[in-house]
Design an enzyme around this catalytic site. Sequence first.
Site, PDB file in Angstrom:
ATOM      1  N   PHE A 132       0.606  -1.189   0.177  1.00 12.28           N
ATOM      2  CA  PHE A 132      -0.035   0.284   0.020  1.00 12.28           C
ATOM      3  C   PHE A 132       1.100   1.528  -0.459  1.00 12.28           C
ATOM      4  O   PHE A 132       1.644   1.119   0.502  1.00 12.28           O
ATOM      5  CB  PHE A 132      -1.109   0.137   0.979  1.00 12.28           C
ATOM      6  CG  PHE A 132      -2.305   0.872   1.326  1.00 12.28           C
ATOM      7  CD1 PHE A 132      -3.310   0.734   0.406  1.00 12.28           C
ATOM      8  CD2 PHE A 132      -1.452   2.018   1.905  1.00 12.28           C
ATOM      9  CE1 PHE A 132      -4.327   1.770   0.102  1.00 12.28           C
ATOM     10  CE2 PHE A 132      -3.263   2.962   2.325  1.00 12.28           C
ATOM     11  CZ  PHE A 132      -3.631   2.598   1.231  1.00 12.28           C
ATOM     12  N   ASP A 209       1.568  -5.238   8.925  1.00 16.82           N
ATOM     13  CA  ASP A 209       0.490  -4.011   8.468  1.00 16.82           C
ATOM     14  C   ASP A 209      -0.833  -4.952   8.226  1.00 16.82           C
ATOM     15  O   ASP A 209      -0.886  -6.278   7.473  1.00 16.82           O
ATOM     16  CB  ASP A 209       0.615  -3.256   7.095  1.00 16.82           C
ATOM     17  CG  ASP A 209      -0.360  -2.577   7.205  1.00 16.82           C
ATOM     18  OD1 ASP A 209      -2.286  -3.227   7.442  1.00 16.82           O
ATOM     19  OD2 ASP A 209       0.025  -1.276   6.224  1.00 16.82           O
ATOM     20  N   TYR A 234     -11.263   1.208  11.034  1.00 19.02           N
ATOM     21  CA  TYR A 234     -12.106   1.901   9.985  1.00 19.02           C
ATOM     22  C   TYR A 234     -12.652   0.983   8.936  1.00 19.02           C
ATOM     23  O   TYR A 234     -13.996   0.719   8.505  1.00 19.02           O
ATOM     24  CB  TYR A 234     -12.647   2.795   9.512  1.00 19.02           C
ATOM     25  CG  TYR A 234     -10.722   2.766   9.002  1.00 19.02           C
ATOM     26  CD1 TYR A 234     -10.939   2.552   7.161  1.00 19.02           C
ATOM     27  CD2 TYR A 234      -9.489   3.956   9.776  1.00 19.02           C
ATOM     28  CE1 TYR A 234      -9.125   2.895   6.758  1.00 19.02           C
ATOM     29  CE2 TYR A 234      -8.892   4.086   8.960  1.00 19.02           C
ATOM     30  CZ  TYR A 234      -9.023   3.691   7.365  1.00 19.02           C
ATOM     31  OH  TYR A 234      -7.195   3.664   6.750  1.00 19.02           O
ATOM     32  N   LYS A 235     -12.342  -0.006   9.407  1.00 18.55           N
ATOM     33  CA  LYS A 235     -12.533  -1.427   7.867  1.00 18.55           C
ATOM     34  C   LYS A 235     -13.048  -2.664   8.278  1.00 18.55           C
ATOM     35  O   LYS A 235     -14.578  -2.396   8.509  1.00 18.55           O
ATOM     36  CB  LYS A 235     -11.168  -1.913   7.168  1.00 18.55           C
ATOM     37  CG  LYS A 235     -10.352  -0.705   6.195  1.00 18.55           C
ATOM     38  CD  LYS A 235      -8.984  -1.681   5.728  1.00 18.55           C
ATOM     39  CE  LYS A 235      -8.028  -0.640   5.397  1.00 18.55           C
ATOM     40  NZ  LYS A 235      -8.551  -0.158   4.010  1.00 18.55           N
ATOM     41  N   ARG A 383     -12.527  -5.021  -6.589  1.00 17.95           N
ATOM     42  CA  ARG A 383     -13.103  -5.309  -5.611  1.00 17.95           C
ATOM     43  C   ARG A 383     -14.141  -6.039  -4.508  1.00 17.95           C
ATOM     44  O   ARG A 383     -14.742  -4.847  -4.529  1.00 17.95           O
ATOM     45  CB  ARG A 383     -11.664  -4.429  -4.454  1.00 17.95           C
ATOM     46  CG  ARG A 383      -9.684  -4.977  -4.725  1.00 17.95           C
ATOM     47  CD  ARG A 383      -9.621  -4.154  -3.771  1.00 17.95           C
ATOM     48  NE  ARG A 383     -10.137  -3.066  -2.679  1.00 17.95           N
ATOM     49  CZ  ARG A 383      -9.151  -2.300  -1.686  1.00 17.95           C
ATOM     50  NH1 ARG A 383      -8.534  -3.129  -0.968  1.00 17.95           N
ATOM     51  NH2 ARG A 383     -10.081  -0.986  -0.615  1.00 17.95           N
TER      52      ARG A 383
END
Length: 412
Positions: A132, A209, A234-235, A383
């Site tokens: 990322f 991560d 927040y996922k 996705r």
Amino acid sequence: MTDSRDTDLLDAARALDAADPLRAHLDAFAEAPGVTAYLDGNSLGRPLRDIPEKLAAFVREDWGTRLIRSWDEQWMALPMELGDRIGRVALGAAAGQTVVADSTSVLIYKLMRAAASADPDRTDLVIEAGNFPTDRFLAEGVAAETGMTLRWLEPDAVHGVTVADVEAVVSERTALVSLSHVDYRSGALADMPGITAAVHDAGALMMWDLCHSAGVIPMQLDEWGVDMAVGCTYKYLNGGPGSPAFAYLRRGLQGVLRQPIQGWWSAADIFAMGPEYVPSGDIRQLLSGTPPVTSMLAMQGMLDLIEQSTIAGVRAKSQSLTDLAVRAYDEVLAPLGVRLLSPRDADLRGGHVTIGHPDFRDVTRRLWADGIIPDFRFPDGIRLGLSPLSTSHAETITGVLAVRDALESGDF
């Protein structure tokens, strides 16, 4: 027009939903008017229905009535208490090793910079070239600050980093290896215990991560000897946009590594207001400034649901959802030239499935306008993010069929 393949897929989805032991949790999430299928929970989790009242009660009582007394009564300990809870529910981490604070970027920087300074004889920092952007950019910045050398891993784009990839690049010069547990593009699931062991065999530190795995993939950070890890909330933890991140630092490194942002909240005596900085010797050493208490509220209800469901139960539902998505891909998307960009084996895949087609940027715009919400990733990937507690099998099939219909119609 619905054909027999569609009927078979929808019937299979409904049967899986009927047998789903976690199906009751679907009603715990707030409705989204106009949205038929939300397939982006791996990017931003949906809010729970009771969040508005919980926020209102916080304003009325904890903040509005108790006022500054709430710091002594509960807020001072909240980063550590909530960190312990995330560690217990989702990470396989004993108490005293996880803390909630800052953003993912800030916490990665703190730990990466601390690890870079741990041993002056080790001057290499290893990271994946396709990681990322935040992780890569931070690694470049730390290397520039410290004079370290970046070593780039370039693994298979679908199957991700392997133990062999890591073994080929680590050496006596390696200070830190920093990788994602789940690849944000393909969903490939890395072999955390195997890679961690390979890094330790070279005498280096390992940082993971966990942004795309925390709350959906069982892990055992303590048992597997992980040195440090960072993840967002927040996922799959549904903390809401901008909710704070968490950091894990194994007990043996606390008081040994020294993080670079020396704020008053990480001081050994936080209210001494002394002339020099003396860091706390426990997990509080990773804090810097005043923690974002309000932003820590929403995730607590999701942790309740994960604890009730167990992380193993969440993983089983996740694999069922992604397996169904792959089946639907094979039956209705592969014939249209769509590519599967995720591992087929559910044991090697995280919580999302990625598919590719040259028209997917435009297709995504059409889907969003129609209330079907997947996630587009450059250059041509969609996705399908299937957050297990808030997503049904029927919703998954609805989304895949909508992708098919948009491609076939050409109306995008």
